[in-house]
Design a protein around this motif. Sequence first.
Motif, PDB file in Angstrom:
ATOM      1  N   ARG A 115      -2.237   8.943   2.476  1.00 22.97           N
ATOM      2  CA  ARG A 115      -2.843   8.189   1.430  1.00 22.97           C
ATOM      3  C   ARG A 115      -3.002   6.927   1.797  1.00 22.97           C
ATOM      4  N   VAL A 116      -2.457   6.201   2.915  1.00 24.62           N
ATOM      5  CA  VAL A 116      -2.421   4.963   3.384  1.00 24.62           C
ATOM      6  C   VAL A 116      -3.392   4.821   4.519  1.00 24.62           C
TER       7      VAL A 116
ATOM      8  N   GLU B 270       0.766  -1.309   0.005  1.00 24.81           N
ATOM      9  CA  GLU B 270       0.055   0.065  -0.037  1.00 24.81           C
ATOM     10  C   GLU B 270       0.747   1.241  -0.074  1.00 24.81           C
TER      11      GLU B 270
ATOM     12  N   ALA C  25       0.968   4.095  -2.888  1.00 25.38           N
ATOM     13  CA  ALA C  25       0.666   5.531  -2.575  1.00 25.38           C
ATOM     14  C   ALA C  25       1.722   6.370  -3.007  1.00 25.38           C
TER      15      ALA C  25
ATOM     16  N   ASP D  19       1.780  12.643  -9.045  1.00 20.60           N
ATOM     17  CA  ASP D  19       0.575  13.814  -8.938  1.00 20.60           C
ATOM     18  C   ASP D  19       1.499  15.029  -8.543  1.00 20.60           C
TER      19      ASP D  19
ATOM     20  N   SER E 274       2.541  13.355   3.379  1.00 21.45           N
ATOM     21  CA  SER E 274       1.367  13.086   2.417  1.00 21.45           C
ATOM     22  C   SER E 274       1.381  11.583   2.072  1.00 21.45           C
ATOM     23  N   ILE E 275       2.392  10.750   1.657  1.00 21.51           N
ATOM     24  CA  ILE E 275       2.324   9.414   1.166  1.00 21.51           C
ATOM     25  C   ILE E 275       1.488   8.704   2.358  1.00 21.51           C
TER      26      ILE E 275
ATOM     27  N   GLU F 182       1.491   7.175  -6.726  1.00 21.90           N
ATOM     28  CA  GLU F 182       0.451   8.037  -6.927  1.00 21.90           C
ATOM     29  C   GLU F 182       1.210   9.795  -6.426  1.00 21.90           C
ATOM     30  N   GLU F 183       1.687   9.590  -5.367  1.00 24.82           N
ATOM     31  CA  GLU F 183       2.239  10.735  -4.980  1.00 24.82           C
ATOM     32  C   GLU F 183       3.353  11.498  -5.691  1.00 24.82           C
TER      33      GLU F 183
END
Length: 209
Positions: A34-35, A9, A13, A20, A30-31, A16-17
Amino acid sequence: MPRPSRWSEIVAAASEEFRDRGYENATLESIGARVGILKGSIYNYVASKEELLLAVVEEPARQLLAELERLRTSSGRTVTVRLRELIRMQVRIFADCHPAAFVYLQHLGRMPSPRFAEFREMDEQYMDALEALLAEGVRTGELALAGEPRTAAYVVVGTLGWMQHWFVPRGPEADRALADQLFAQLLGGLVAGSGMLGISRSFGDEHGL
């Protein structure tokens, strides 16, 4: 009772971070958000953000090189068939490792870590193998290139690499159809390349360009 690992996970994440927000703007906080875990919990898995980036990009990089080596050493198939398989394989890895594969493309040449030198070496191996495949096509008469095989290899890699800006996986059948469209467009350019170069030169001479 031990808690299940959140590693997969966290890597997803982070992919994606980094995609983005970019590596520079992404944070472990921030990572973790997301989890659904705190920054401190991520340190149970990695020691730094750079180490996490390495974890994100390693799988698509090694998978791509392994598949390319298998394709390069396969015998009994024409260059055009192997080129089609290469493009299909590339699109499949983009889909299977999305968005980590695109994070790899974005950050390959930007990181100073000695570990990233290993990835840059793999990237050069990829270019060499693709160049050799295109050169073989010239020798067998399957391809008529407008220039050096290395230049054609850059065209192929550039086309596929640009997919990071627009590609979204749509399922195996749709992704395979897309790969075949890319193959047809690239092959059409490669086969017609020499003739198009002559037309371009004639046009330039005629118009003083």
